[in-house]
Write a protein that holds these residues in place. Structure first.
Motif, PDB file in Angstrom:
ATOM      1  N   THR A  35      48.930  -2.003   2.067  1.00  0.00           N
ATOM      2  CA  THR A  35      48.109  -3.221   1.914  1.00  0.00           C
ATOM      3  C   THR A  35      48.992  -4.464   1.997  1.00  0.00           C
ATOM      4  O   THR A  35      50.117  -4.468   1.514  1.00  0.00           O
ATOM      5  CB  THR A  35      47.414  -3.221   0.530  1.00  0.00           C
ATOM      6  OG1 THR A  35      46.647  -2.044   0.404  1.00  0.00           O
ATOM      7  CG2 THR A  35      46.524  -4.429   0.344  1.00  0.00           C
ATOM      8  N   THR A  36      48.438  -5.514   2.592  1.00  0.00           N
ATOM      9  CA  THR A  36      49.021  -6.858   2.478  1.00  0.00           C
ATOM     10  C   THR A  36      47.893  -7.739   1.978  1.00  0.00           C
ATOM     11  O   THR A  36      46.836  -7.831   2.605  1.00  0.00           O
ATOM     12  CB  THR A  36      49.539  -7.380   3.830  1.00  0.00           C
ATOM     13  OG1 THR A  36      50.563  -6.498   4.293  1.00  0.00           O
ATOM     14  CG2 THR A  36      50.096  -8.788   3.697  1.00  0.00           C
ATOM     15  N   GLU A  37      48.111  -8.349   0.819  1.00  0.00           N
ATOM     16  CA  GLU A  37      47.059  -9.181   0.222  1.00  0.00           C
ATOM     17  C   GLU A  37      47.704 -10.412  -0.395  1.00  0.00           C
ATOM     18  O   GLU A  37      48.760 -10.327  -1.015  1.00  0.00           O
ATOM     19  CB  GLU A  37      46.311  -8.380  -0.842  1.00  0.00           C
ATOM     20  CG  GLU A  37      45.084  -9.121  -1.356  1.00  0.00           C
ATOM     21  CD  GLU A  37      44.170  -8.233  -2.166  1.00  0.00           C
ATOM     22  OE1 GLU A  37      43.731  -8.712  -3.222  1.00  0.00           O
ATOM     23  OE2 GLU A  37      43.905  -7.093  -1.751  1.00  0.00           O
ATOM     24  N   SER A  38      47.036 -11.558  -0.211  1.00  0.00           N
ATOM     25  CA  SER A  38      47.545 -12.818  -0.762  1.00  0.00           C
ATOM     26  C   SER A  38      46.542 -13.408  -1.730  1.00  0.00           C
ATOM     27  O   SER A  38      45.327 -13.255  -1.556  1.00  0.00           O
ATOM     28  CB  SER A  38      47.801 -13.835   0.361  1.00  0.00           C
ATOM     29  OG  SER A  38      48.784 -13.362   1.237  1.00  0.00           O
ATOM     30  N   ILE A  39      47.068 -14.094  -2.746  1.00  0.00           N
ATOM     31  CA  ILE A  39      46.219 -14.852  -3.670  1.00  0.00           C
ATOM     32  C   ILE A  39      46.807 -16.245  -3.798  1.00  0.00           C
ATOM     33  O   ILE A  39      48.002 -16.457  -3.597  1.00  0.00           O
ATOM     34  CB  ILE A  39      46.123 -14.165  -5.053  1.00  0.00           C
ATOM     35  CG1 ILE A  39      47.500 -13.990  -5.694  1.00  0.00           C
ATOM     36  CG2 ILE A  39      45.395 -12.853  -4.970  1.00  0.00           C
ATOM     37  CD1 ILE A  39      47.454 -13.535  -7.149  1.00  0.00           C
ATOM     38  N   THR A  40      45.929 -17.189  -4.078  1.00  0.00           N
ATOM     39  CA  THR A  40      46.375 -18.568  -4.266  1.00  0.00           C
ATOM     40  C   THR A  40      46.230 -18.901  -5.736  1.00  0.00           C
ATOM     41  O   THR A  40      45.153 -18.753  -6.327  1.00  0.00           O
ATOM     42  CB  THR A  40      45.538 -19.537  -3.417  1.00  0.00           C
ATOM     43  OG1 THR A  40      45.636 -19.138  -2.043  1.00  0.00           O
ATOM     44  CG2 THR A  40      46.024 -20.965  -3.575  1.00  0.00           C
ATOM     45  N   LEU A  41      47.323 -19.339  -6.329  1.00  0.00           N
ATOM     46  CA  LEU A  41      47.350 -19.712  -7.734  1.00  0.00           C
ATOM     47  C   LEU A  41      47.660 -21.204  -7.836  1.00  0.00           C
ATOM     48  O   LEU A  41      48.064 -21.833  -6.868  1.00  0.00           O
ATOM     49  CB  LEU A  41      48.425 -18.894  -8.467  1.00  0.00           C
ATOM     50  CG  LEU A  41      48.302 -17.361  -8.369  1.00  0.00           C
ATOM     51  CD1 LEU A  41      49.529 -16.699  -8.967  1.00  0.00           C
ATOM     52  CD2 LEU A  41      47.046 -16.876  -9.063  1.00  0.00           C
TER      53      LEU A  41
END
Length: 186
Positions: A35-41
């Protein structure tokens, strides 16, 4: 107007590798596939901060099976242990990539082949031929051959020679003109 532009916050990348069949938990979620997953914080300065997970799941390592066959009475050594009975046993090892690798032994012990015994009886003065040899005395002899499955097969001869029957001489006298009846011969 005094405008201040804050420095861009570089993306944070978390690289992780797990073995096939394992799970990985990140940001409250559980993953079991690549998996490649991004989140914005929101960073401490109020700007966006991107964090990316790059999870790699290593390929499954297929089980290795070692099959072996031995004859009854023999032993087989595997993984430092000696076996003499039909056995299936698995061990888990660590492969070069750190994941589990299962190796299984499937050992078959062929059944014992009972000795083949040939019983023979001859009279004194006769001969008996067995396995290319001629015998004239009471004898017990064995030979070991290889059966079709590669195991030992024992052939045994038990030869009995009967003792000679002593000759019986009957002496009797009759006068001329008389008859004689031999009781043993009728």
């Amino acid at each position: 107007l005094h405008l201040t532009v804050l420095d861009a916050i570089p993306e944070t990348v978390e690289e992780a590798t797990i073995c096939y069949g394992e799970t990985y938990t990140w940001n409250g979620k559980t993953y079991s596939t690549t998996t490649t997953e991004s989140i914005t914080l929101t960073a401490a300065n109020g700007c966006d901060s991107v964090v990316t997970l790059r999870l790699t799941v290593l390929d499954e390592i297929p089980e290795t099976v070692e099959e072996a066959t031995i004859c009854y009475g023999e032993t087989y050594t595997w993984n430092g242990k000696t076996y003499s009975t039909t056995t299936t046993e698995s061990i888990t090892l660590t492969s070069v990539n750190g994941c589990d690798s299962v190796v299984t032994l499937k050992l078959v012990v062929l059944p014992a082949i009972p000795a083949t015994v040939e019983e023979a009886t001859i009279c004194a003065g006769e001969t008996y031929t067995w396995n290319g040899k001629t015998y004239s005395t009471t004898t017990t002899e064995s030979i070991t051959l290889t059966s079709v499955n590669g195991c030992d097969s024992v052939l045994k001869l038990n030869l009995h020679v009967l003792p000679p029957v002593p000759e019986t001489i009957v002496e009797d006298t009759i006068c001329a003109g008389e008859t004689y009846t031999w009781v043993e011969n009728g």
